[in-house]
Design a protein around this motif. Structure first.
Motif, mmCIF file in Angstrom:
data_model
loop_
_atom_site.group_PDB
_atom_site.id
_atom_site.type_symbol
_atom_site.label_atom_id
_atom_site.label_comp_id
_atom_site.label_asym_id
_atom_site.label_seq_id
_atom_site.Cartn_x
_atom_site.Cartn_y
_atom_site.Cartn_z
ATOM 1 N N ALA A 179 1.058 -48.514 126.432
ATOM 2 C CA ALA A 179 2.189 -47.829 126.741
ATOM 3 C C ALA A 179 2.783 -46.803 125.724
ATOM 4 O O ALA A 179 3.209 -45.633 125.678
ATOM 5 N N PHE A 180 2.837 -47.188 124.497
ATOM 6 C CA PHE A 180 3.078 -46.222 123.182
ATOM 7 C C PHE A 180 2.306 -45.191 123.197
ATOM 8 O O PHE A 180 2.687 -43.677 122.815
ATOM 9 N N GLU A 181 0.952 -45.311 123.519
ATOM 10 C CA GLU A 181 -0.124 -44.279 122.972
ATOM 11 C C GLU A 181 0.297 -43.110 124.057
ATOM 12 O O GLU A 181 0.396 -41.735 123.714
ATOM 13 N N SER A 182 0.594 -43.239 125.468
ATOM 14 C CA SER A 182 0.770 -42.180 126.416
ATOM 15 C C SER A 182 2.226 -41.506 125.885
ATOM 16 O O SER A 182 2.216 -40.167 125.982
ATOM 17 N N GLU A 183 3.184 -42.358 125.549
ATOM 18 C CA GLU A 183 4.251 -41.760 124.953
ATOM 19 C C GLU A 183 4.302 -40.872 123.724
ATOM 20 O O GLU A 183 4.760 -39.558 123.741
ATOM 21 N N ARG A 184 3.388 -41.431 122.851
ATOM 22 C CA ARG A 184 2.994 -40.672 121.601
ATOM 23 C C ARG A 184 2.384 -39.282 121.954
ATOM 24 O O ARG A 184 2.940 -38.166 121.393
ATOM 25 N N VAL A 185 1.531 -39.275 122.731
ATOM 26 C CA VAL A 185 1.013 -38.109 122.987
ATOM 27 C C VAL A 185 1.748 -37.283 123.566
ATOM 28 O O VAL A 185 1.717 -35.924 123.253
ATOM 29 N N ARG A 186 2.490 -37.542 124.817
ATOM 30 C CA ARG A 186 3.534 -36.586 125.337
ATOM 31 C C ARG A 186 4.530 -35.993 124.149
ATOM 32 O O ARG A 186 4.599 -34.803 124.130
ATOM 33 N N LEU A 187 4.862 -36.898 123.155
ATOM 34 C CA LEU A 187 5.975 -36.403 122.204
ATOM 35 C C LEU A 187 5.296 -35.475 121.356
ATOM 36 O O LEU A 187 6.069 -34.671 120.845
ATOM 37 N N GLU A 188 4.023 -36.016 120.884
ATOM 38 C CA GLU A 188 3.488 -34.935 119.968
ATOM 39 C C GLU A 188 3.172 -33.404 120.620
ATOM 40 O O GLU A 188 3.239 -32.527 119.711
ATOM 41 N N GLN A 189 2.741 -33.557 121.946
ATOM 42 C CA GLN A 189 2.685 -32.357 122.581
ATOM 43 C C GLN A 189 4.034 -31.595 122.686
ATOM 44 O O GLN A 189 4.280 -30.223 122.494
ATOM 45 N N VAL B 262 13.257 -32.759 118.994
ATOM 46 C CA VAL B 262 11.729 -33.391 119.565
ATOM 47 C C VAL B 262 10.937 -34.269 118.550
ATOM 48 O O VAL B 262 10.478 -35.375 118.665
ATOM 49 N N MET B 263 11.127 -33.779 117.197
ATOM 50 C CA MET B 263 10.530 -34.676 115.881
ATOM 51 C C MET B 263 11.360 -35.987 115.950
ATOM 52 O O MET B 263 10.670 -37.002 115.663
ATOM 53 N N GLY B 264 12.568 -35.867 115.998
ATOM 54 C CA GLY B 264 13.451 -37.093 115.876
ATOM 55 C C GLY B 264 13.213 -38.003 117.109
ATOM 56 O O GLY B 264 12.935 -39.215 116.764
ATOM 57 N N GLU B 265 12.706 -37.566 118.421
ATOM 58 C CA GLU B 265 12.462 -38.429 119.422
ATOM 59 C C GLU B 265 11.233 -39.119 119.026
ATOM 60 O O GLU B 265 10.938 -40.259 119.564
ATOM 61 N N LEU B 266 10.219 -38.404 118.400
ATOM 62 C CA LEU B 266 8.967 -38.920 118.213
ATOM 63 C C LEU B 266 9.042 -40.050 117.136
ATOM 64 O O LEU B 266 8.360 -41.226 117.198
ATOM 65 N N GLN B 267 10.103 -39.979 116.105
ATOM 66 C CA GLN B 267 10.162 -40.904 115.223
ATOM 67 C C GLN B 267 10.835 -42.156 115.646
ATOM 68 O O GLN B 267 10.203 -42.994 115.538
ATOM 69 N N LEU B 268 11.833 -42.011 116.511
ATOM 70 C CA LEU B 268 12.665 -43.077 117.210
ATOM 71 C C LEU B 268 11.543 -43.720 118.048
ATOM 72 O O LEU B 268 11.560 -45.196 117.972
ATOM 73 N N ALA B 269 10.816 -43.166 118.846
ATOM 74 C CA ALA B 269 9.629 -43.774 119.562
ATOM 75 C C ALA B 269 8.670 -44.512 118.845
ATOM 76 O O ALA B 269 8.434 -45.839 119.048
ATOM 77 N N SER B 270 8.392 -44.071 117.580
ATOM 78 C CA SER B 270 7.537 -44.744 116.671
ATOM 79 C C SER B 270 8.227 -46.062 116.167
ATOM 80 O O SER B 270 7.864 -47.257 116.262
ATOM 81 N N LEU B 271 9.602 -45.892 115.935
ATOM 82 C CA LEU B 271 10.334 -46.745 115.253
ATOM 83 C C LEU B 271 10.610 -48.084 116.302
ATOM 84 O O LEU B 271 10.200 -49.091 115.970
ATOM 85 N N ASN B 272 10.853 -47.778 117.640
ATOM 86 C CA ASN B 272 11.007 -48.697 118.765
ATOM 87 C C ASN B 272 9.562 -49.554 118.798
ATOM 88 O O ASN B 272 9.693 -50.581 119.208
ATOM 89 N N HIS B 273 8.453 -48.761 118.805
ATOM 90 C CA HIS B 273 7.162 -49.346 119.009
ATOM 91 C C HIS B 273 7.095 -50.525 117.712
ATOM 92 O O HIS B 273 6.500 -51.448 118.220
ATOM 93 N N ILE B 274 7.396 -50.063 116.594
ATOM 94 C CA ILE B 274 7.219 -50.848 115.646
ATOM 95 C C ILE B 274 8.074 -52.254 115.727
ATOM 96 O O ILE B 274 7.597 -53.426 115.579
ATOM 97 N N LEU B 275 9.399 -52.058 116.296
ATOM 98 C CA LEU B 275 10.120 -53.339 116.477
ATOM 99 C C LEU B 275 9.860 -53.901 117.724
ATOM 100 O O LEU B 275 10.040 -55.176 117.667
ATOM 101 N N ALA B 276 9.332 -53.351 118.462
ATOM 102 C CA ALA B 276 8.583 -54.009 119.947
ATOM 103 C C ALA B 276 7.453 -55.147 119.345
ATOM 104 O O ALA B 276 7.398 -56.145 119.821
ATOM 105 N N MET B 277 6.781 -54.582 118.470
ATOM 106 C CA MET B 277 5.259 -55.280 118.047
ATOM 107 C C MET B 277 5.893 -56.581 117.154
ATOM 108 O O MET B 277 5.505 -57.578 117.203
#
Length: 144
Positions: free
Chosen positions: A62-72, A105-120
């Motif tokens: 799930a995070f991979e597709s979100e990460r790719v979208r946010l990096e774009q 958008v950089m902040g969105e990517l960082q927050l998504a990464s942090l949410n992923h870390i917390l979910a793991m």
């Protein structure tokens, strides 16, 4: 006069490109290194149950597709910032707006990464979480 404007535009474009490269090297590689280190710990240092392995695999997919979208989105915002900077050649309201969008958008990517870390982390038992937390602190303190 036309040559001077062309040289100025070229220099601004070059500087915008350098800013993009710096951002890519310092923001995304740092985030990737943190994520890689944490994934290494989760998959190779912790003994995970089948349930945990399945849950983490689902999170990663799930995070991979979100990460790719946010990096774009970050790439697009960086490109737009460079274009308006070259066009305006000043810290105009449009340049400021594009810079703010880029940071958003950089902040969105960082927050998504942090949410992923917390979910793991949430999939781990308390002993695994303690080990994960140690490595998380090390990852965020790396390079200082």
């Amino acid at each position: 006069m036309m040559i001077r404007a062309g040289i100025f535009a070229s220099i601004l474009g070059f500087l915008a490109g350098l800013a993009g490269v710096w951002t890519g090297l310092h923001v995304f590689e740092a985030e990737d290194a943190k994520a890689d280190g944490l994934h290494e710990i989760v998959h190779h240092e912790l003994v995970l149950s089948t349930r945990q392995e399945t849950a983490i695999a689902e999170l990663e997919t799930a995070f991979e597709s979100e990460r790719v979208r946010l990096e774009q989105d970050v790439f697009d915002a960086r490109q737009a910032l460079g274009e308006v900077l070259v066009r305006d050649k000043a810290l105009s309201p449009e340049v400021r707006a594009e810079a703010a969008r880029f940071h958003d958008v950089m902040g969105e990517l960082q927050l998504a990464s942090l949410n992923h870390i917390l979910a793991m982390r949430a999939t781990l038992d308390p002993e695994q979480q303690a080990r994960f937390d140690e490595k998380l602190v090390q990852a965020f303190n790396a390079g200082h």
